[in-house]
Design an enzyme around this catalytic site. Sequence first.
Site, PDB file in Angstrom:
ATOM      1  CD  GLU A  50      -0.614  59.687  38.120  1.00 18.40           C
ATOM      2  OE1 GLU A  50       0.000  58.650  38.413  1.00 18.40           O
ATOM      3  OE2 GLU A  50      -1.483  59.740  37.231  1.00 18.40           O
ATOM      4  CG  LEU A  62       3.041  60.763  35.402  1.00 20.70           C
ATOM      5  CD1 LEU A  62       3.053  60.706  33.893  1.00 20.70           C
ATOM      6  CD2 LEU A  62       1.744  61.376  35.911  1.00 20.70           C
ATOM      7  CB  ALA A  63       4.933  56.209  40.338  1.00 18.31           C
ATOM      8  CD  GLU A  64      -0.957  55.600  38.524  1.00 14.10           C
ATOM      9  OE1 GLU A  64      -1.344  56.526  37.791  1.00 14.10           O
ATOM     10  OE2 GLU A  64       0.009  54.848  38.229  1.00 14.10           O
ATOM     11  CD  GLN A 111      -4.401  61.843  35.709  1.00 14.34           C
ATOM     12  OE1 GLN A 111      -3.868  61.108  34.888  1.00 14.34           O
ATOM     13  NE2 GLN A 111      -3.902  63.016  36.068  1.00 14.34           N
ATOM     14  CG  PHE A 112      -8.617  58.510  34.136  1.00 20.96           C
ATOM     15  CD1 PHE A 112      -9.888  58.783  33.671  1.00 20.96           C
ATOM     16  CD2 PHE A 112      -7.597  59.413  33.858  1.00 20.96           C
ATOM     17  CE1 PHE A 112     -10.154  59.923  32.935  1.00 20.96           C
ATOM     18  CE2 PHE A 112      -7.843  60.565  33.123  1.00 20.96           C
ATOM     19  CZ  PHE A 112      -9.140  60.825  32.659  1.00 20.96           C
ATOM     20  CG  ASP A 113     -12.013  54.007  36.038  1.00 26.68           C
ATOM     21  OD1 ASP A 113     -11.211  54.028  35.073  1.00 26.68           O
ATOM     22  OD2 ASP A 113     -13.202  54.333  35.932  1.00 26.68           O
ATOM     23  CE1 TYR A 152      -8.323  47.979  38.425  1.00 27.53           C
ATOM     24  CE2 TYR A 152      -7.827  48.197  36.090  1.00 27.53           C
ATOM     25  CZ  TYR A 152      -8.746  48.068  37.110  1.00 27.53           C
ATOM     26  OH  TYR A 152     -10.085  48.047  36.826  1.00 27.53           O
ATOM     27  CG  HIS A 155      -8.452  57.319  29.934  1.00 29.67           C
ATOM     28  ND1 HIS A 155      -7.573  56.578  29.186  1.00 29.67           N
ATOM     29  CD2 HIS A 155      -7.781  58.433  30.300  1.00 29.67           C
ATOM     30  CE1 HIS A 155      -6.424  57.218  29.088  1.00 29.67           C
ATOM     31  NE2 HIS A 155      -6.518  58.346  29.758  1.00 29.67           N
TER      32      HIS A 155
END
Length: 334
Positions: A29, A58-60, A82-84, A88, A129
Site C-alpha cells: 500500500e 488496501l487489502a493485506e 504499512q503498519f504492524d 492481521y 498504528h
Amino acid sequence: MPRHTMAQALNTALRDALAANPDVVVFGEDVGTLGGVFRVTDGLTSEFGAYRCFDTPLAESGIVGFAIGMTMAGYKPVVEMQFDAFAYPAFEQIVSHVAKLRNRTRGALSVPMVIRVPYAGGIGGVEHHCDSSEAYYVHTPGLKVAAPATVDDAYTLLRRAIDDPDPVVLLEPKRLYFASAETDLTIGAPLGRAVVRRAGTDATLVAYGPSVDVALDAAEAAAAEGLSLEVVDLRTLVPFDDETVTASVRRTGRCVVVQEAQGFAGLGAEIAARVQERCFHHLHAPVLRVSGLDIPYPPPKLERLHLPGVDRVLDAVDRLQWDDRVDARWAVAP
C-alpha cells in the site's frame, strides 16, 4: 564514511536487491508513487519501473495471497504491511499458507518472500498504528523472523531475508527509521546470529529491535553506579541464537530480557525458559523480564507509561542484585 538513516539503509537494500535480481519485486500500500508512509521505497518505482515496485489495493490478505502466487511463478516478492496492526487481515494467509507450503508439498514448493512490518511504538501513533506482534510470528513454524536494531543490520537483515529460500518476516522498528549512523552498508552477519553490543560482567540484558537502545542506555546508567551490564542484541528471533545468549549468561550469572510487547506469553517468556534450561547451574538469580503492560496498546499520551524504559530495566537489575544479597545473607546465617 557516509551517514544513513535506517529508512535509507532499507531503501538501499531494496534498491541493491532489485538491481541484483530481476525476480525481486516490491509491492504494498502506497509503496510506489508515494514511496511508502516512511519513505522506505522512495524512488524505486521511477528507477525500476511500475512492474518492479507498485501499489496494491488496501487489502493485506490479498497482498500476501498475491505474493504467494508470485513465488510459485519464480518471483521473490518483498511486501510491506504499512503498519504492524494492519497485518492481521493477512495472518490467515501467513499461517496457513506462507509458513506451511514447503512442508505441505514435501519441499516441492517454497515461499521465498519477505514480509516487511513497520512495528512497535515510540512514535505516538494511535491504535492500529503501533503494536508489538512478534509473538504471533515466532510461534508459527515455517517462518523466520528478524528485527534490526541498527542501521547496519537494517541493510544486512533485509538483504539476507531477500536471499533466503524461506519466508522471512522483517520487523522494522518505527521509532528507529530516522536514527542515523555512519556506515558503508555492507552485508554483515547471517540470519540466526545474535551479537554482543556491549560487554559486561555482572548481568546480561537480552533485547531486540527498539529495546536494544533501551538496554544500552540502561547499561550506561548502571556503569555510573559501578555495575557492568552486557547487552545482547538478538537480531534474529527465529532461528534463535542459543549459543550467544547462553554463553553471555554463563559469564555473568544473571539475565534480564527486555521487550516492548506485553509480558504474558511473550517472546521474553520463551527466552527466559531457554536461559533457565541451559544456564540453571550458572544463575545467581532468577531470569527477569521487563516488558510492556498487559493491556491493548494505549493512546499516544499514555505510551511512555506503557513502554519499558531505562528506569524499569534498572529496577529489574536491582532485583537481581537483591536476590544475590539474600542468598549471601542466608549463606552466613547461623
